[in-house]
Design a protein around this motif. Structure first.
Motif, PDB file in Angstrom:
ATOM      1  N   ALA A 301     -75.100 -53.376  45.475  1.00 32.37           N
ATOM      2  CA  ALA A 301     -75.845 -54.635  45.422  1.00 32.37           C
ATOM      3  C   ALA A 301     -77.266 -54.419  45.916  1.00 32.37           C
ATOM      4  O   ALA A 301     -77.525 -53.577  46.788  1.00 32.37           O
ATOM      5  CB  ALA A 301     -75.152 -55.702  46.263  1.00 32.37           C
ATOM      6  N   LEU A 303     -80.504 -56.608  47.389  1.00 33.41           N
ATOM      7  CA  LEU A 303     -80.954 -57.878  47.954  1.00 33.41           C
ATOM      8  C   LEU A 303     -82.434 -57.755  48.295  1.00 33.41           C
ATOM      9  O   LEU A 303     -82.819 -56.909  49.103  1.00 33.41           O
ATOM     10  CB  LEU A 303     -80.145 -58.202  49.216  1.00 33.41           C
ATOM     11  CG  LEU A 303     -80.433 -59.530  49.909  1.00 33.41           C
ATOM     12  CD1 LEU A 303     -80.054 -60.710  49.018  1.00 33.41           C
ATOM     13  CD2 LEU A 303     -79.670 -59.604  51.236  1.00 33.41           C
ATOM     14  N   ILE A 333     -74.910 -55.472  41.307  1.00 38.70           N
ATOM     15  CA  ILE A 333     -75.288 -56.869  41.521  1.00 38.70           C
ATOM     16  C   ILE A 333     -76.775 -56.915  41.841  1.00 38.70           C
ATOM     17  O   ILE A 333     -77.216 -56.401  42.877  1.00 38.70           O
ATOM     18  CB  ILE A 333     -74.492 -57.503  42.676  1.00 38.70           C
ATOM     19  CG1 ILE A 333     -72.989 -57.381  42.420  1.00 38.70           C
ATOM     20  CG2 ILE A 333     -74.886 -58.965  42.845  1.00 38.70           C
ATOM     21  CD1 ILE A 333     -72.140 -57.867  43.585  1.00 38.70           C
ATOM     22  N   ALA A 335     -79.504 -59.020  43.078  1.00 34.17           N
ATOM     23  CA  ALA A 335     -79.688 -60.284  43.800  1.00 34.17           C
ATOM     24  C   ALA A 335     -81.113 -60.433  44.313  1.00 34.17           C
ATOM     25  O   ALA A 335     -81.343 -61.046  45.357  1.00 34.17           O
ATOM     26  CB  ALA A 335     -78.689 -60.376  44.954  1.00 34.17           C
ATOM     27  N   HIS A 345     -82.729 -64.763  52.518  1.00 35.39           N
ATOM     28  CA  HIS A 345     -81.597 -63.864  52.270  1.00 35.39           C
ATOM     29  C   HIS A 345     -80.434 -64.125  53.214  1.00 35.39           C
ATOM     30  O   HIS A 345     -79.270 -64.051  52.811  1.00 35.39           O
ATOM     31  CB  HIS A 345     -82.035 -62.410  52.398  1.00 35.39           C
ATOM     32  CG  HIS A 345     -83.080 -61.986  51.407  1.00 35.39           C
ATOM     33  ND1 HIS A 345     -83.226 -62.598  50.191  1.00 35.39           N
ATOM     34  CD2 HIS A 345     -84.025 -61.007  51.466  1.00 35.39           C
ATOM     35  CE1 HIS A 345     -84.223 -62.022  49.534  1.00 35.39           C
ATOM     36  NE2 HIS A 345     -84.726 -61.068  50.292  1.00 35.39           N
ATOM     37  N   ASP A 352     -74.704 -65.745  47.051  1.00 32.40           N
ATOM     38  CA  ASP A 352     -75.283 -64.877  46.020  1.00 32.40           C
ATOM     39  C   ASP A 352     -74.703 -63.472  46.006  1.00 32.40           C
ATOM     40  O   ASP A 352     -74.854 -62.756  45.011  1.00 32.40           O
ATOM     41  CB  ASP A 352     -76.807 -64.804  46.194  1.00 32.40           C
ATOM     42  CG  ASP A 352     -77.489 -66.117  45.839  1.00 32.40           C
ATOM     43  OD1 ASP A 352     -76.776 -67.046  45.395  1.00 32.40           O
ATOM     44  OD2 ASP A 352     -78.714 -66.222  46.007  1.00 32.40           O
ATOM     45  N   LEU A 353     -74.060 -63.051  47.112  1.00 38.83           N
ATOM     46  CA  LEU A 353     -73.521 -61.689  47.157  1.00 38.83           C
ATOM     47  C   LEU A 353     -72.065 -61.635  47.613  1.00 38.83           C
ATOM     48  O   LEU A 353     -71.206 -61.150  46.904  1.00 38.83           O
ATOM     49  CB  LEU A 353     -74.375 -60.810  48.079  1.00 38.83           C
ATOM     50  CG  LEU A 353     -75.625 -60.187  47.464  1.00 38.83           C
ATOM     51  CD1 LEU A 353     -76.339 -59.322  48.482  1.00 38.83           C
ATOM     52  CD2 LEU A 353     -75.269 -59.348  46.253  1.00 38.83           C
ATOM     53  N   SER A 356     -69.112 -62.626  45.615  1.00 40.65           N
ATOM     54  CA  SER A 356     -68.942 -61.918  44.338  1.00 40.65           C
ATOM     55  C   SER A 356     -67.889 -60.821  44.409  1.00 40.65           C
ATOM     56  O   SER A 356     -67.634 -60.144  43.420  1.00 40.65           O
ATOM     57  CB  SER A 356     -70.273 -61.299  43.900  1.00 40.65           C
ATOM     58  OG  SER A 356     -71.255 -62.285  43.723  1.00 40.65           O
TER      59      SER A 356
END
Length: 644
Positions: A301, A303, A333, A335, A345, A352-353, A356
């Motif tokens: 991911a 971010l 991902i 994001a 964040h 958002d993370l 998932s």
């Protein structure tokens, strides 16, 4: 630290599958050192009197064809090297062998970091494939009758003769169907932006009579694109030479000129600051590497803000991981949302993370937007620690990489002998939790001072140019290779230490706008979009918004937690709001930002981060005044924020 670095270098070298054959032979009168890399035959030829820094030329294919150039370079003091991955047509598998060969020659044989590449025919598929993946590691490219688009050869889909057997072989090594091969968008002729940004000079020699690899389908379109991108390139025409094999073979009339081209662009060896200076391994990423190499299923991911959102380094990291570990099923991902820093964040992390599914590796970058958005140092620490602890509480085996990206303000800080606060805070959290980190802000400043590039012509902006994206990726790739060098045989669980800051937002989350109570001056728009022509940010348009444009509009919000705030979209008519918590005094906050005149900006506002645990009441009303630059008194709320 020096001892640890030496051990790491040794481990990297030992991790490259290598078997020395101890069968040194002669090649054109020079000593040739033979060995294998990943099961592939490899060698390098020693000049009698090596030049300082060990400059070298890398033969991409057919190493015994037209060797006059190499003999001249050896006589002048350059090494010549080759690894045999023929019949792989520059495939991702071949590129991994090339990576290992390059790392071996750098770390074991102390070769110069930027070889010249020499490609003959299909060799261009390898040379350009590797150069585009590593434009920072190439001094120049010389190509003879090069294949620049495999649809032309061996595909034969244009005017060329083609080779049906080689075409089937190519599709097999790439694992392509016919349709996938024809739709492939990363031939040498494609995606030349990074290579051009590093100013790698090209020289091709061709015959216009070539019917196997027609120049109009290969060299000419590549050179045209490269020059349009600002790259330096030339084409040598050999039409007056004797032609063989449908014009694909001919004599090289002036090999000394080509040798001079390669030598002048490779020597003297220019010292470059190594990427390893700007990353810290700490506990590394054992659990991610275990997921990749043992479980063969991994989620990565990203971010961050616009530097993460925009195409560039993130895409290259994804491509690299898929190519390096082809048997692993990756989920990525993305994001990143432009303009957002650590405060957004920490509160959007869950939705958002974390919601998932399980994440194995998380890249975090907030340093640029934290400076731009004016987030104070203490809040940065609380945000960053909150992100790390929240994510690791959900998955204790998660590995995290902290990254500090570059901007002119950080460069100025370093030039004045100061460590930028945002970088210091990233390193503080990374060090406290033993997380790997990369300080790209320091790297850019140091490389600027080392005159490796300049900001205006090369990097250009805090949203990096192709050059900057390649530089970021190269550094991240260097760290990923450090991860790989330390073999992961089992998951490792690291116990979280006590909080660094007792008020860190370790349970940040959104609270639904429907939980507020509001008067008739407010409207709940279930699919808000701006009525003006101003731009918006992804995720903050066509979503529910609680809005009012009327001074005096009021609402209340009951919540539980230690922190409270809200997310608004701040446009040209953004107003001023007054708020009070638990019947305390009202305080004003201006919702208008420096960017509101041109953008409905997602703006995260923290009313308080120091509340006692328990239930609280927020009161909010729109003031009857506004910023002098604003055109109204609007308040448009997308979410409320709370730390439970």
């Amino acid at each position: 630290m020096i001892k640890y670095f030496l051990l790491l270098v040794v481990s990297i070298c030992l991790s490259i599958p290598l078997r020395a054959q101890n069968l040194n032979t002669k090649w054109r009168g020079f000593e040739r050192v033979n060995f294998t890399i990943d099961g592939h035959k490899a060698w390098y030829v020693k000049p009698s009197r090596p030049l300082a820094g060990k400059p070298w030329v890398w033969r991409a294919s057919f190493p015994d064809w037209h060797t006059d150039i190499d003999s001249l370079l050896l006589a002048k003091g350059m090494y010549v090297a080759y690894v045999d991955v023929d019949d792989q047509y520059g495939s991702p598998q071949a590129m991994q062998v090339w990576d290992d060969f390059y790392n071996y020659l750098l770390n074991k044989a102390a070769f110069a970091p930027k070889p010249a590449l020499e490609a003959v025919s299909r060799g261009a598929l390898y040379a350009y494939g590797w150069a585009k993946r590593n434009p920072d590691k190439v001094s120049s490219i010389y190509a003879e009758t090069p294949v620049c688009d495999f649809k032309s050869w061996p595909g034969g889909k244009g005017k060329g003769i083609g080779d049906s057997t080689a075409w089937q072989q190519l599709k097999k090594v790439y694992q392509f169907t016919q349709e996938q091969a024809l739709a492939y968008k990363d031939n040498p002729v494609d995606n030349l932006e990074g290579l051009a940004s590093f100013k790698v000079p090209l020289s091709h020699i061709i015959s216009n009579a070539d019917k196997l690899v027609p120049p109009n389908e290969n060299t000419y379109p590549l050179i045209k694109k490269y020059k349009a991108l600002g790259g330096q390139a030339n084409v040598i025409i050999a039409d007056n030479q004797p032609q063989e094999l449908y014009g694909h073979h001919f004599n090289i009339e002036y090999p000394e000129k080509i040798a001079d081209f390669l030598l002048k662009n490779t020597y003297p060896v220019k010292p470059a600051l190594p990427y390893t200076n700007y990353s810290k391994l700490r506990n590394g990423a054992n659990n991610f590497m275990y997921a990749v190499t043992q479980k063969r299923v991994a989620t990565v991911a990203f971010l961050g803000g616009s530097i993460t959102f925009n195409p560039g380094w993130r895409d290259k990291v994804c491509s690299y991981l898929k190519e390096r570990f082809p048997k692993t099923k990756f989920r990525f991902i993305a994001a990143g949302i432009p303009s957002l820093g650590s405060l957004p964040h920490v509160f959007r992390l869950k939705r958002d993370l974390l919601d998932s599914g399980k994440i194995d590796l998380l890249f975090i970058e907030t340093a640029v937007n934290d400076r731009v958005n004016g987030t104070d140092s203490l809040t940065q620490v609380r945000n960053l620690e909150g992100i790390v602890r929240h994510a690791k509480r959900v998955n204790p085996l998660l590995d995290v990489v902290m990254m500090s990206f570059a901007d002119p303000d950080k460069t100025n800080d370093y030039n004045q002998g100061k460590i930028p606060a945002e970088v210091a805070n990233h390193e503080l959290i990374a060090g406290y939790y033993n997380l790997p980190s990369i300080n790209l802000a320091k790297e850019v400043r140091d490389k600027l001072a080392n005159k490796e590039f300049n900001w205006n012509d090369d990097f250009k902006d805090l949203h990096p140019s192709p050059f900057g994206q390649e530089l970021y990726f190269a550094n991240i790739k260097s760290l990923l290779q450090k991860f790989e060098a330390i073999k992961a045989t089992k998951p490792l669980l690291y116990k979280l230490p006590q909080k660094l800051n007792s008020r860190s937002f370790t349970m940040g989350n959104y609270q639904d706008i429907n939980t507020a109570r509001y008067d008739n001056n407010w409207v709940l728009d279930k699919k808000w979009a701006p009525g003006d022509k101003l731009d918006t940010r992804p995720g903050f348009v066509n979503v529910p918004v609680l809005s009012s444009e009327k001074a005096g509009a009021q609402l209340t919000l009951s919540f539980k937690g230690t922190a409270v705030g809200m997310v608004v979209v701040s446009g040209a008519d953004a107003g001023i709001v007054s708020y009070a918590i638990d019947n305390g005094p009202y305080k004003d906050i201006d919702l208008y930002t420096p960017w509101s005149s041109s953008l409905h900006l997602p703006w995260y506002i923290l009313f308080s981060g120091d509340l006692k645990r328990g239930h609280h009441l927020l009161k909010l009303k729109i003031a009857d005044k506004h910023n002098l630059s604003s055109t109204g008194t609007a308040c448009r709320i997308v979410y409320f924020l709370r730390n439970e």
